[in-house]
Design an enzyme around this catalytic site. Structure first.
Site, PDB file in Angstrom:
ATOM      1  N   LYS A   1      25.059  41.713  29.670  1.00  0.00           N
ATOM      2  CA  LYS A   1      23.561  41.565  30.474  1.00  0.00           C
ATOM      3  C   LYS A   1      23.972  42.653  31.706  1.00  0.00           C
ATOM      4  O   LYS A   1      22.609  43.148  31.833  1.00  0.00           O
ATOM      5  CB  LYS A   1      24.003  40.118  31.404  1.00  0.00           C
ATOM      6  CG  LYS A   1      22.966  39.683  32.434  1.00  0.00           C
ATOM      7  CD  LYS A   1      22.819  38.019  32.586  1.00  0.00           C
ATOM      8  CE  LYS A   1      24.257  37.614  32.762  1.00  0.00           C
ATOM      9  NZ  LYS A   1      24.820  38.247  34.271  1.00  0.00           N
TER      10      LYS A   1
ATOM     11  N   ARG B   1      21.292  31.446  38.871  1.00  0.00           N
ATOM     12  CA  ARG B   1      22.052  30.875  37.850  1.00  0.00           C
ATOM     13  C   ARG B   1      22.092  29.421  37.909  1.00  0.00           C
ATOM     14  O   ARG B   1      22.994  28.706  37.404  1.00  0.00           O
ATOM     15  CB  ARG B   1      23.534  31.074  38.535  1.00  0.00           C
ATOM     16  CG  ARG B   1      24.192  32.544  37.676  1.00  0.00           C
ATOM     17  CD  ARG B   1      25.546  32.650  38.502  1.00  0.00           C
ATOM     18  NE  ARG B   1      26.546  33.425  37.652  1.00  0.00           N
ATOM     19  CZ  ARG B   1      26.725  34.814  37.509  1.00  0.00           C
ATOM     20  NH1 ARG B   1      25.946  35.561  38.426  1.00  0.00           N
ATOM     21  NH2 ARG B   1      27.589  35.118  36.931  1.00  0.00           N
TER      22      ARG B   1
ATOM     23  N   ARG C   1      37.535  43.653  29.147  1.00  0.00           N
ATOM     24  CA  ARG C   1      37.104  44.120  30.285  1.00  0.00           C
ATOM     25  C   ARG C   1      37.987  43.722  31.440  1.00  0.00           C
ATOM     26  O   ARG C   1      38.189  44.473  32.196  1.00  0.00           O
ATOM     27  CB  ARG C   1      35.542  43.553  30.662  1.00  0.00           C
ATOM     28  CG  ARG C   1      35.060  44.226  31.738  1.00  0.00           C
ATOM     29  CD  ARG C   1      33.676  43.395  32.072  1.00  0.00           C
ATOM     30  NE  ARG C   1      33.687  42.330  32.761  1.00  0.00           N
ATOM     31  CZ  ARG C   1      32.613  41.405  32.870  1.00  0.00           C
ATOM     32  NH1 ARG C   1      31.415  41.965  32.573  1.00  0.00           N
ATOM     33  NH2 ARG C   1      32.531  40.516  33.468  1.00  0.00           N
TER      34      ARG C   1
ATOM     35  N   ARG D   1      39.143  43.132  37.042  1.00  0.00           N
ATOM     36  CA  ARG D   1      38.299  42.243  38.074  1.00  0.00           C
ATOM     37  C   ARG D   1      39.328  40.678  38.224  1.00  0.00           C
ATOM     38  O   ARG D   1      39.899  40.531  37.246  1.00  0.00           O
ATOM     39  CB  ARG D   1      36.994  41.915  37.267  1.00  0.00           C
ATOM     40  CG  ARG D   1      35.966  42.878  37.872  1.00  0.00           C
ATOM     41  CD  ARG D   1      34.540  42.510  37.130  1.00  0.00           C
ATOM     42  NE  ARG D   1      34.197  41.149  37.043  1.00  0.00           N
ATOM     43  CZ  ARG D   1      32.808  40.839  36.997  1.00  0.00           C
ATOM     44  NH1 ARG D   1      32.203  41.388  36.658  1.00  0.00           N
ATOM     45  NH2 ARG D   1      32.900  39.306  37.102  1.00  0.00           N
TER      46      ARG D   1
ATOM     47  N   ARG E   1      34.120  29.959  34.104  1.00  0.00           N
ATOM     48  CA  ARG E   1      32.805  30.517  34.246  1.00  0.00           C
ATOM     49  C   ARG E   1      31.892  30.435  32.943  1.00  0.00           C
ATOM     50  O   ARG E   1      30.906  30.114  33.179  1.00  0.00           O
ATOM     51  CB  ARG E   1      33.069  32.340  34.386  1.00  0.00           C
ATOM     52  CG  ARG E   1      33.415  32.747  35.576  1.00  0.00           C
ATOM     53  CD  ARG E   1      33.922  33.999  35.626  1.00  0.00           C
ATOM     54  NE  ARG E   1      32.852  34.973  35.488  1.00  0.00           N
ATOM     55  CZ  ARG E   1      33.205  36.177  34.815  1.00  0.00           C
ATOM     56  NH1 ARG E   1      34.645  36.737  34.704  1.00  0.00           N
ATOM     57  NH2 ARG E   1      32.321  37.161  34.646  1.00  0.00           N
TER      58      ARG E   1
END
Ligand code: AMP
Length: 191
Positions: free
Chosen positions: A16, A91, A130, A136, A147
């Protein structure tokens, strides 16, 4: 499509963010990511950042009031007058309703909610990859699961919300970035 007021929807890791940046560039409108704004607040240790840090690291959602406030201020900036690509907001249903109100006040209703759909297994794989590249803080396995769960329960109902308004378009998020970007542009033609 008359203007470029677009919300991008999709599970964490659906690509996204990548598509949001490409789309915003193509349309010449700002890419607005509440995640980026919150990460900047965390880095700057602002009051919002200090409150959001732990929640974000655990993969939870920052409270609606805070996020709606951030989005409201950003959308009122002059560069968003001609449109925007919203990435990671709304969200929750409350955020979606607040966005409708904000846009009604600005007399600029949403043109399209574009959902990038992916297979959950591929998503988890992408996120773990990632995590290695970007490091992150919210890309550890426990936070990733949280999540995904938060997405399923709180965010996926937005598909029905926008479908009901006739502005939902869906694009399969599997494949090469360029192919998906082309599919995004094609889907927007129908909006
Ligand atoms: P993102 O970069 O969009 O994946 O966002 C990273 C994290 O920021 C999320 O996991 C949430 O903790 C927080 N966040 C970003 N946008 C929102 C939002 N609209 N509502 C609540 N929390 C958010």
């Amino acid at each position: 499509m008359s203007a470029g007021r677009i919300v991008l929807l999709g599970a964490p890791g659906a690509g996204k963010g990548t598509q949001a940046v490409l789309l915003a560039e193509k349309l010449g409108v700002p890419h607005i990511s509440t995640g980026d704004m919150l990460r900047a607040a965390v880095a700057a240790e602002t009051p919002v950042g200090l409150k959001a840090k732990e929640i974000m690291e655990a993969g939870g959602l920052v409270n609606d009031e805070t996020v709606i406030g951030i989005a409201r201020e950003r959308l009122a900036e002059s560069d968003a007058e001609g449109g925007f690509v919203l990435d990671g907001f709304p969200r929750t249903l409350d955020q979606a309703e607040a966005l409708d109100e904000i846009l009604a006040e600005l007399k600029k209703p949403l043109d399209c909610a574009l959902a990038i759909t992916v297979d959950t297994e591929e998503v988890v794989e992408r996120l773990l990859k990632r995590a290695k590249i970007e490091g992150r803080a919210d890309d550890n396995e426990v936070a990733i699961r949280e999540r995904m769960q938060v997405y399923e329960t709180q965010t996926s109902p937005l598909m029905g919300y926008y479908a009901g308004k006739g502005v939902l378009r869906e694009v399969a998020g599997m494949g090469q970035i360029q192919e998906i970007s082309d599919a995004v542009m094609a889907a927007l033609e129908t909006a």
